[in-house]
Design a protein around this motif. Structure first.
Motif, PDB file in Angstrom:
ATOM      1  N   ALA A   1       0.828  -1.211   0.000  1.00 19.42           N
ATOM      2  CA  ALA A   1       0.000   0.000   0.000  1.00 19.42           C
ATOM      3  C   ALA A   1       0.860   1.258   0.000  1.00 19.42           C
ATOM      4  O   ALA A   1       0.458   2.295  -0.539  1.00 19.42           O
ATOM      5  N   SER A   2       2.048   1.181   0.590  1.00 16.04           N
ATOM      6  CA  SER A   2       2.893   2.381   0.663  1.00 16.04           C
ATOM      7  C   SER A   2       3.854   2.482  -0.513  1.00 16.04           C
ATOM      8  O   SER A   2       4.517   3.495  -0.679  1.00 16.04           O
ATOM      9  N   SER A   3       3.916   1.449  -1.362  1.00 18.03           N
ATOM     10  CA  SER A   3       4.777   1.495  -2.544  1.00 18.03           C
ATOM     11  C   SER A   3       4.034   2.161  -3.692  1.00 18.03           C
ATOM     12  O   SER A   3       2.844   1.942  -3.870  1.00 18.03           O
ATOM     13  N   PRO A   4       4.761   2.958  -4.492  1.00 18.05           N
ATOM     14  CA  PRO A   4       4.095   3.541  -5.654  1.00 18.05           C
ATOM     15  C   PRO A   4       3.715   2.447  -6.637  1.00 18.05           C
ATOM     16  O   PRO A   4       4.395   1.432  -6.762  1.00 18.05           O
ATOM     17  N   PRO A   5       2.580   2.595  -7.340  1.00 20.61           N
ATOM     18  CA  PRO A   5       2.144   1.579  -8.304  1.00 20.61           C
ATOM     19  C   PRO A   5       3.144   1.434  -9.442  1.00 20.61           C
ATOM     20  O   PRO A   5       3.769   2.404  -9.838  1.00 20.61           O
ATOM     21  N   SER A   6       3.273   0.214  -9.908  1.00 18.88           N
ATOM     22  CA  SER A   6       4.183  -0.042 -11.049  1.00 18.88           C
ATOM     23  C   SER A   6       3.562   0.509 -12.313  1.00 18.88           C
ATOM     24  O   SER A   6       2.351   0.449 -12.531  1.00 18.88           O
ATOM     25  N   ALA A   7       4.440   1.046 -13.166  1.00 15.25           N
ATOM     26  CA  ALA A   7       3.941   1.627 -14.424  1.00 15.25           C
ATOM     27  C   ALA A   7       3.806   0.591 -15.490  1.00 15.25           C
ATOM     28  O   ALA A   7       4.307  -0.432 -15.543  1.00 15.25           O
TER      29      ALA A   7
END
Length: 88
Positions: free
Chosen positions: A82-88
């Motif tokens: 939840a705290s990691s930025p979403p993968s592109a």
């Protein structure tokens, strides 16, 4: 965190002072009153842990500990996801 420390300081559970190494760092130490409260809380935790342990057979207790460990692992992974930025 600042508000938690402020509340603890207001209740005279901790004392804060500026670090001699870095002006923006504050060092929090327990007061005698804070240490007394921590010791009392620790004693209560021991009593609670003993009561929980006594409520189960040894195999039930082992199973419960395993399930709690598994649940903790999932919660930690989900928190990290939840705290990691979403993968592109």
């Amino acid at each position: 965190m600042s508000s938690v420390l402020t509340n603890m300081e207001t209740k005279q559970l901790i004392h804060r002072e500026t670090s001699p190494v870095h002006a923006k760092v504050q060092i929090a130490t327990l007061t005698d009153q804070g240490r007394t409260l921590l010791d009392r809380a620790y004693e209560e935790v021991i009593i609670l842990e003993r009561a929980l342990t006594d409520a189960f057979t040894p195999s039930e207790h082992a199973a419960l500990c395993e399930l709690l460990e598994r649940a903790t692992t999932v919660l930690i992974q989900q928190t990290r996801n939840a705290s990691s930025p979403p993968s592109a």
